[in-house]
Design a protein around this motif. Structure first.
Motif, PDB file in Angstrom:
ATOM      1  N   SER A  56       0.831  -1.208   0.000  1.00 48.22           N
ATOM      2  CA  SER A  56       0.000   0.000   0.000  1.00 48.22           C
ATOM      3  C   SER A  56       0.863   1.254   0.000  1.00 48.22           C
ATOM      4  O   SER A  56       0.549   2.241  -0.674  1.00 48.22           O
ATOM      5  N   PHE A  57       1.934   1.218   0.749  1.00 46.14           N
ATOM      6  CA  PHE A  57       2.836   2.366   0.807  1.00 46.14           C
ATOM      7  C   PHE A  57       3.488   2.628  -0.542  1.00 46.14           C
ATOM      8  O   PHE A  57       3.608   3.777  -0.970  1.00 46.14           O
ATOM      9  N   GLN A  59       2.242   1.966  -3.404  1.00 43.68           N
ATOM     10  CA  GLN A  59       1.234   2.414  -4.355  1.00 43.68           C
ATOM     11  C   GLN A  59       0.893   3.898  -4.200  1.00 43.68           C
ATOM     12  O   GLN A  59       0.202   4.461  -5.045  1.00 43.68           O
ATOM     13  N   THR A  60       1.390   4.523  -3.138  1.00 41.33           N
ATOM     14  CA  THR A  60       1.179   5.968  -3.004  1.00 41.33           C
ATOM     15  C   THR A  60       1.921   6.736  -4.092  1.00 41.33           C
ATOM     16  O   THR A  60       1.664   7.925  -4.293  1.00 41.33           O
ATOM     17  N   SER A  61       2.812   6.068  -4.811  1.00 38.00           N
ATOM     18  CA  SER A  61       3.500   6.724  -5.926  1.00 38.00           C
ATOM     19  C   SER A  61       2.497   7.188  -6.981  1.00 38.00           C
ATOM     20  O   SER A  61       2.724   8.194  -7.652  1.00 38.00           O
ATOM     21  N   LEU A  63      -0.381   8.423  -6.302  1.00 36.86           N
ATOM     22  CA  LEU A  63      -0.915   9.694  -5.811  1.00 36.86           C
ATOM     23  C   LEU A  63       0.048  10.837  -6.129  1.00 36.86           C
ATOM     24  O   LEU A  63      -0.370  11.912  -6.553  1.00 36.86           O
ATOM     25  N   ALA A  89      -8.380  10.123  -4.212  1.00 36.80           N
ATOM     26  CA  ALA A  89      -7.077  10.055  -3.562  1.00 36.80           C
ATOM     27  C   ALA A  89      -7.230  10.054  -2.042  1.00 36.80           C
ATOM     28  O   ALA A  89      -6.515   9.332  -1.340  1.00 36.80           O
ATOM     29  N   THR A  90      -8.163  10.837  -1.530  1.00 37.36           N
ATOM     30  CA  THR A  90      -8.413  10.855  -0.093  1.00 37.36           C
ATOM     31  C   THR A  90      -8.913   9.495   0.382  1.00 37.36           C
ATOM     32  O   THR A  90      -8.490   8.993   1.428  1.00 37.36           O
ATOM     33  N   ALA A  92      -8.213   6.640  -1.016  1.00 33.90           N
ATOM     34  CA  ALA A  92      -7.064   5.736  -1.080  1.00 33.90           C
ATOM     35  C   ALA A  92      -6.141   5.929   0.120  1.00 33.90           C
ATOM     36  O   ALA A  92      -5.665   4.954   0.709  1.00 33.90           O
ATOM     37  N   VAL A  93      -5.882   7.178   0.497  1.00 38.53           N
ATOM     38  CA  VAL A  93      -5.035   7.450   1.656  1.00 38.53           C
ATOM     39  C   VAL A  93      -5.693   6.911   2.926  1.00 38.53           C
ATOM     40  O   VAL A  93      -5.017   6.347   3.797  1.00 38.53           O
ATOM     41  N   ILE A  96      -5.025   3.278   3.002  1.00 32.25           N
ATOM     42  CA  ILE A  96      -3.631   3.006   3.350  1.00 32.25           C
ATOM     43  C   ILE A  96      -3.424   3.161   4.850  1.00 32.25           C
ATOM     44  O   ILE A  96      -2.770   2.327   5.503  1.00 32.25           O
ATOM     45  N   SER A 100      -2.423   0.374   7.677  1.00 31.17           N
ATOM     46  CA  SER A 100      -1.214   0.540   8.482  1.00 31.17           C
ATOM     47  C   SER A 100      -1.449   0.164   9.938  1.00 31.17           C
ATOM     48  O   SER A 100      -0.515  -0.225  10.641  1.00 31.17           O
TER      49      SER A 100
END
Length: 105
Positions: A56-57, A59-61, A63, A89-90, A92-93, A96, A100
C-alpha cells in the motif's frame, strides 16, 4: 504504412522515426536508474513492513504522480474532475492508513 513493407525488416527499420539516442541517452539512463531504484526500494519496503502496509505504501506513488499530472502538467482540466480525483485520492489514503494499523510491531 509499416504493414505494407512486405515483411522486409530493413525497410521497416528505416521507416521508423529516429530515436534521438545522442540527445536523449542521459535522460533515458537516469529515468531507468530511478525506476530500478524505486522497484528495489519497494521490495525492501514490502519485506520489512509486510504485504498489507508495504505494498500500500509503494502504491502511493500513483498519488504523487497524479498530483504532478494535475498541478505541473495540467493533465486533468476542470474543477469537477480535479475534485473527483482528490476525493478518490483521499479515499485511497484513508485505506492506506487503515491498513497501516494492521501492522504489528
Amino acid at each position: 504504412e509499416l504493414h505494407r513493407l512486405d515483411g522486409d525488416f530493413t525497410k521497416a527499420f528505416h521507416a521508423l522515426p529516429s530515436f534521438h539516442i545522442r540527445q536523449m541517452w542521459l535522460q533515458g539512463a537516469l529515468s531507468g536508474f530511478l525506476y530500478s531504484l524505486g522497484n528495489f526500494m519497494s521490495i525492501i519496503a514490502v519485506t520489512h513492513l509486510g504485504q498489507g502496509v508495504g505494498y500500500s505504501f509503494t502504491q502511493t506513488s500513483m498519488l504523487v504522480s497524479g498530483l504532478w499530472g494535475i498541478f505541473k502538467f495540467g493533465e486533468i482540466k476542470g474543477r469537477t474532475s480535479i475534485l473527483k480525483w482528490l476525493s478518490a485520492a483521499t479515499f485511497a489514503v484513508a485505506g492506506i492508513l487503515w491498513l497501516s494499523y494492521e501492522h504489528a510491531a
